[in-house]
Design a protein around this motif. Structure first.
Motif, PDB file in Angstrom:
ATOM      1  N   GLY A   9       0.666  -1.431  -0.006  1.00  0.00           N
ATOM      2  CA  GLY A   9      -0.229  -0.184   0.301  1.00  0.00           C
ATOM      3  C   GLY A   9       1.348   1.069  -0.106  1.00  0.00           C
ATOM      4  N   GLN A  10       2.275   0.942   0.106  1.00  0.00           N
ATOM      5  CA  GLN A  10       3.112   2.157   0.178  1.00  0.00           C
ATOM      6  C   GLN A  10       3.826   2.029  -0.869  1.00  0.00           C
ATOM      7  OE1 GLN A  10       4.488   4.000   3.775  1.00  0.00           O
ATOM      8  NE2 GLN A  10       2.396   3.854   4.623  1.00  0.00           N
ATOM      9  N   ALA A  11       4.551   3.284  -1.788  1.00  0.00           N
ATOM     10  CA  ALA A  11       5.315   3.349  -1.571  1.00  0.00           C
ATOM     11  C   ALA A  11       6.818   3.114  -1.897  1.00  0.00           C
ATOM     12  CB  ALA A  11       6.085   4.396  -2.673  1.00  0.00           C
ATOM     13  N   THR A  12       7.460   1.551  -3.109  1.00  0.00           N
ATOM     14  CA  THR A  12       8.813   1.503  -2.238  1.00  0.00           C
ATOM     15  C   THR A  12       9.832   2.150  -2.102  1.00  0.00           C
ATOM     16  OG1 THR A  12       8.422  -0.468  -3.608  1.00  0.00           O
ATOM     17  CG2 THR A  12      10.297  -0.484  -2.997  1.00  0.00           C
ATOM     18  N   ARG A  13      10.292   1.540  -0.640  1.00  0.00           N
ATOM     19  CA  ARG A  13      11.101   2.880  -0.327  1.00  0.00           C
ATOM     20  C   ARG A  13      12.893   2.344  -0.571  1.00  0.00           C
ATOM     21  NH1 ARG A  13      13.165   7.839   1.505  1.00  0.00           N
ATOM     22  NH2 ARG A  13      14.542   7.671   3.533  1.00  0.00           N
ATOM     23  N   VAL A  14      13.399   3.183  -1.355  1.00  0.00           N
ATOM     24  CA  VAL A  14      14.885   2.568  -2.160  1.00  0.00           C
ATOM     25  C   VAL A  14      15.587   3.739  -1.620  1.00  0.00           C
ATOM     26  CG1 VAL A  14      15.748   2.435  -4.846  1.00  0.00           C
ATOM     27  CG2 VAL A  14      13.661   2.004  -4.323  1.00  0.00           C
ATOM     28  N   LEU A  15      16.942   3.107  -1.327  1.00  0.00           N
ATOM     29  CA  LEU A  15      18.545   3.705  -1.634  1.00  0.00           C
ATOM     30  C   LEU A  15      18.927   3.573  -2.286  1.00  0.00           C
ATOM     31  CD1 LEU A  15      20.516   5.612  -0.091  1.00  0.00           C
ATOM     32  CD2 LEU A  15      21.760   2.849   1.073  1.00  0.00           C
ATOM     33  N   PHE A  16      19.636   4.631  -3.018  1.00  0.00           N
ATOM     34  CA  PHE A  16      20.139   4.564  -4.604  1.00  0.00           C
ATOM     35  C   PHE A  16      21.800   5.053  -4.591  1.00  0.00           C
ATOM     36  CE2 PHE A  16      21.171   6.157  -9.153  1.00  0.00           C
ATOM     37  CZ  PHE A  16      20.454   5.169 -10.156  1.00  0.00           C
ATOM     38  N   ASP A  17      22.740   4.441  -5.011  1.00  0.00           N
ATOM     39  CA  ASP A  17      23.642   4.286  -4.966  1.00  0.00           C
ATOM     40  C   ASP A  17      24.315   4.881  -5.447  1.00  0.00           C
ATOM     41  OD1 ASP A  17      26.153   4.442  -4.242  1.00  0.00           O
ATOM     42  OD2 ASP A  17      26.674   2.213  -4.485  1.00  0.00           O
ATOM     43  N   ALA A  18      24.072   6.388  -5.620  1.00  0.00           N
ATOM     44  CA  ALA A  18      24.991   7.495  -6.733  1.00  0.00           C
ATOM     45  C   ALA A  18      26.514   7.880  -6.728  1.00  0.00           C
ATOM     46  CB  ALA A  18      24.181   8.659  -7.162  1.00  0.00           C
ATOM     47  N   THR A  19      27.264   6.948  -5.899  1.00  0.00           N
ATOM     48  CA  THR A  19      28.330   6.891  -5.485  1.00  0.00           C
ATOM     49  C   THR A  19      29.310   7.004  -7.017  1.00  0.00           C
ATOM     50  OG1 THR A  19      28.924   5.435  -3.998  1.00  0.00           O
ATOM     51  CG2 THR A  19      28.059   6.892  -2.942  1.00  0.00           C
ATOM     52  N   SER A  40      12.593  11.124  -9.117  1.00  0.00           N
ATOM     53  CA  SER A  40      11.691  12.328  -9.115  1.00  0.00           C
ATOM     54  C   SER A  40      10.060  13.222  -8.591  1.00  0.00           C
ATOM     55  CB  SER A  40      12.669  13.430  -8.181  1.00  0.00           C
ATOM     56  OG  SER A  40      12.286  14.383  -7.258  1.00  0.00           O
ATOM     57  N   ALA A  41      10.646  13.639 -10.287  1.00  0.00           N
ATOM     58  CA  ALA A  41       8.841  13.649 -11.003  1.00  0.00           C
ATOM     59  C   ALA A  41       8.244  12.904 -10.706  1.00  0.00           C
ATOM     60  CB  ALA A  41       9.511  14.143 -12.404  1.00  0.00           C
ATOM     61  N   LEU A  42       7.980  11.425 -10.291  1.00  0.00           N
ATOM     62  CA  LEU A  42       7.068  10.727 -10.464  1.00  0.00           C
ATOM     63  C   LEU A  42       7.099  10.458  -8.855  1.00  0.00           C
ATOM     64  CD1 LEU A  42       8.482   7.665 -12.980  1.00  0.00           C
ATOM     65  CD2 LEU A  42       6.371   8.837 -12.558  1.00  0.00           C
ATOM     66  N   ASP A  43       7.282  10.918  -8.054  1.00  0.00           N
ATOM     67  CA  ASP A  43       7.536  11.319  -6.660  1.00  0.00           C
ATOM     68  C   ASP A  43       7.871   9.706  -5.887  1.00  0.00           C
ATOM     69  OD1 ASP A  43       6.741  12.552  -3.877  1.00  0.00           O
ATOM     70  OD2 ASP A  43       4.652  12.063  -4.503  1.00  0.00           O
ATOM     71  N   ALA A  44       9.281   9.101  -6.045  1.00  0.00           N
ATOM     72  CA  ALA A  44       9.562   8.064  -5.902  1.00  0.00           C
ATOM     73  C   ALA A  44      10.083   8.299  -4.410  1.00  0.00           C
ATOM     74  CB  ALA A  44      10.205   7.667  -6.459  1.00  0.00           C
ATOM     75  N   ASP A  45       9.792   6.857  -3.709  1.00  0.00           N
ATOM     76  CA  ASP A  45      10.553   7.447  -2.093  1.00  0.00           C
ATOM     77  C   ASP A  45      12.015   6.720  -2.512  1.00  0.00           C
ATOM     78  OD1 ASP A  45      10.862   6.914   0.425  1.00  0.00           O
ATOM     79  OD2 ASP A  45       9.035   6.178   0.867  1.00  0.00           O
ATOM     80  N   LEU A  46      12.581   8.558  -1.972  1.00  0.00           N
ATOM     81  CA  LEU A  46      14.513   7.973  -2.703  1.00  0.00           C
ATOM     82  C   LEU A  46      15.172   8.277  -1.441  1.00  0.00           C
ATOM     83  CD1 LEU A  46      14.425   9.249  -6.736  1.00  0.00           C
ATOM     84  CD2 LEU A  46      15.009   6.636  -5.548  1.00  0.00           C
ATOM     85  N   ALA A  47      15.888   7.596  -1.178  1.00  0.00           N
ATOM     86  CA  ALA A  47      17.185   7.398  -0.473  1.00  0.00           C
ATOM     87  C   ALA A  47      18.165   8.142  -0.971  1.00  0.00           C
ATOM     88  CB  ALA A  47      17.185   7.342   1.503  1.00  0.00           C
ATOM     89  N   VAL A  48      19.167   8.898  -1.637  1.00  0.00           N
ATOM     90  CA  VAL A  48      19.835   8.765  -2.191  1.00  0.00           C
ATOM     91  C   VAL A  48      21.910   9.011  -1.854  1.00  0.00           C
ATOM     92  CG1 VAL A  48      21.149   9.711  -4.487  1.00  0.00           C
ATOM     93  CG2 VAL A  48      18.576   9.491  -4.437  1.00  0.00           C
ATOM     94  N   VAL A  49      21.997   7.844  -1.986  1.00  0.00           N
ATOM     95  CA  VAL A  49      23.747   8.609  -1.695  1.00  0.00           C
ATOM     96  C   VAL A  49      25.222   8.905  -2.233  1.00  0.00           C
ATOM     97  CG1 VAL A  49      24.117   5.889  -1.440  1.00  0.00           C
ATOM     98  CG2 VAL A  49      25.376   7.482  -0.271  1.00  0.00           C
TER      99      VAL A  49
END
Length: 384
Positions: A9-19, A40-49
């Motif tokens: 029921g909630q957007a998938t929380r994703v850690l995206f490794d951009a290092t 980001s435009a699709l309002d994804a639940d993102l954490a970006v390192v």
């Protein structure tokens, strides 16, 4: 709009490794930047390192995403690879990630959540002679490990998927094809002023030119492009110059090919061009030539198409998936390149037709479509 691809029921929380994004952006940088902006435009639940030098940039680009600067040491590749195995999984726990995404071949061997990874191409296996031994060995091992460990593998073309299945017996049910997009604001049909500015910057005056843009790696086939260009333009009353732009790479054969160029022909090697100059550079060329031995996707030809440049490339691996009928094809030898480049230079009508067809086809490739495939893959990974 809010992503509809959810888990529980909630957007998938994703850690995206951009290092892994290099300072010059390059291909992986274009992929990560374009994809993250669309997510980001699709309002994804993102954490970006990311690298600390990129933190402010991604903070501006990504709106509501959580942006985390990695330890300063990860600016050095050995330290980054070590941190990927230890610090990155710990960070995934700290940010509550349901999925951890690694966008450049390698991934953590152990993590508390499912890991997904992007494998950009299989050319380390199909074209091994075009890589030095250490690089070939490293990436072959990384790809095999990612295919074995990752919950899902994302690839940029059907050709790459098929090669991984054929060569490495990869599980097709765990591979998702997400075509790259192109930033249609950054890569566009240039104005006359944009073309003139690039000509002035390069010192070309009114000399017509053939353009190459890319890394100077053996796989890109630049020495044969140079020799083919010489064959195509020798004896012409007004021979077009060849401009070979992009990173320095590690192809020593380029210097040998340059040394063979007749004194009356003009070859320029300006290195990196400013991002803002790329539409004028590509769109102002008589032909954008990219006779690669093989690509996982072929972002340079897509960007040239988006700039309304007539493109000459090879029908190797994924390139026909991108170019379709909207580009001209040639072989990989200097003789074939010379013959087909010469034919294009002699046929203005065909060049104009290719420029229009390529420009129209490039509109079909968007980062939004790529982002939707990534979101679906992450949702599948999170739910097992």
């Amino acid at each position: 709009m809010r992503s509809e691809l959810v888990t529980g029921g909630q957007a998938t929380r994703v850690l995206f490794d951009a290092t892994s994004v290099p300072a010059d952006r390059g291909g992986v940088g274009r992929y990560v930047d374009g994809l993250l902006k669309a997510l980001s435009a699709l309002d994804a639940d993102l954490a970006v390192v990311c690298q600390r030098t990129d933190a402010e940039r991604y903070g501006r680009l990504l709106g509501n995403a959580e942006v985390i600067g990695a330890p300063a040491a990860v600016a050095h590749r050995p330290a980054r690879l070590a941190w990927e195995q230890t610090g990155l999984p710990l960070l995934a726990q700290q940010v509550g990630a349901q999925v951890l995404h690694s966008p450049f071949y390698t991934c953590p061997l152990r993590a508390s959540c499912p890991v997904t990874v992007t494998v950009h191409d299989a050319t380390f296996f199909t074209e091994p002679e075009h890589y030095d031994k250490s690089r070939r060995t490293f990436f072959r091992s990384a790809i095999k490990t990612s295919l074995r460990r990752a919950a899902r593998v994302i690839v940029p073309s059907k050709a790459t998927r098929d090669e991984l299945i054929r060569l490495l017996d990869a599980d097709p049910t765990r591979i998702d094809v997400a075509y790259h997009g192109v930033d249609h604001e950054a890569f566009h049909a240039p104005s006359d002023d944009e073309k003139a500015r690039v000509r002035a910057r390069l010192g070309l005056g009114d000399t017509p030119y053939v353009a190459f843009l890319g890394a100077k790696e053996p796989r890109k086939n630049v020495p044969n492009l140079i020799r083919g260009w010489v064959a195509a333009v020798t004896g012409r009353e007004r021979p077009p110059a060849l401009v070979v732009a992009g990173g320095s790479g590690h192809d020593d054969d380029i210097d040998q090919a340059v040394a063979e160029v007749p004194a009356d022909l003009r070859l320029l090697r300006p290195g990196y061009l400013r991002y803002a100059d790329l539409p004028g550079y590509l769109g102002g060329a008589l032909v954008a030539a990219y006779p690669s031995h093989g690509e996982g996707f072929g972002l340079p030809i897509l960007e040239a198409m988006a700039c309304a440049a007539p493109v000459l490339t090879t029908p190797r691996l994924s390139l026909p998936e991108v170019g379709g009928d909207a580009v001209a094809y040639t072989g990989e030898s200097a003789e074939e390149i010379g013959r087909d480049l010469g034919a294009l230079l002699d046929d203005e009508t065909r060049r104009l037709d290719l420029a229009k067809a390529g420009f129209d086809r490039a509109k079909e490739f968007t980062w939004e479509s790529s982002a939707e495939v990534h979101l679906a893959a992450w949702a599948r990974a999170a739910t097992g």
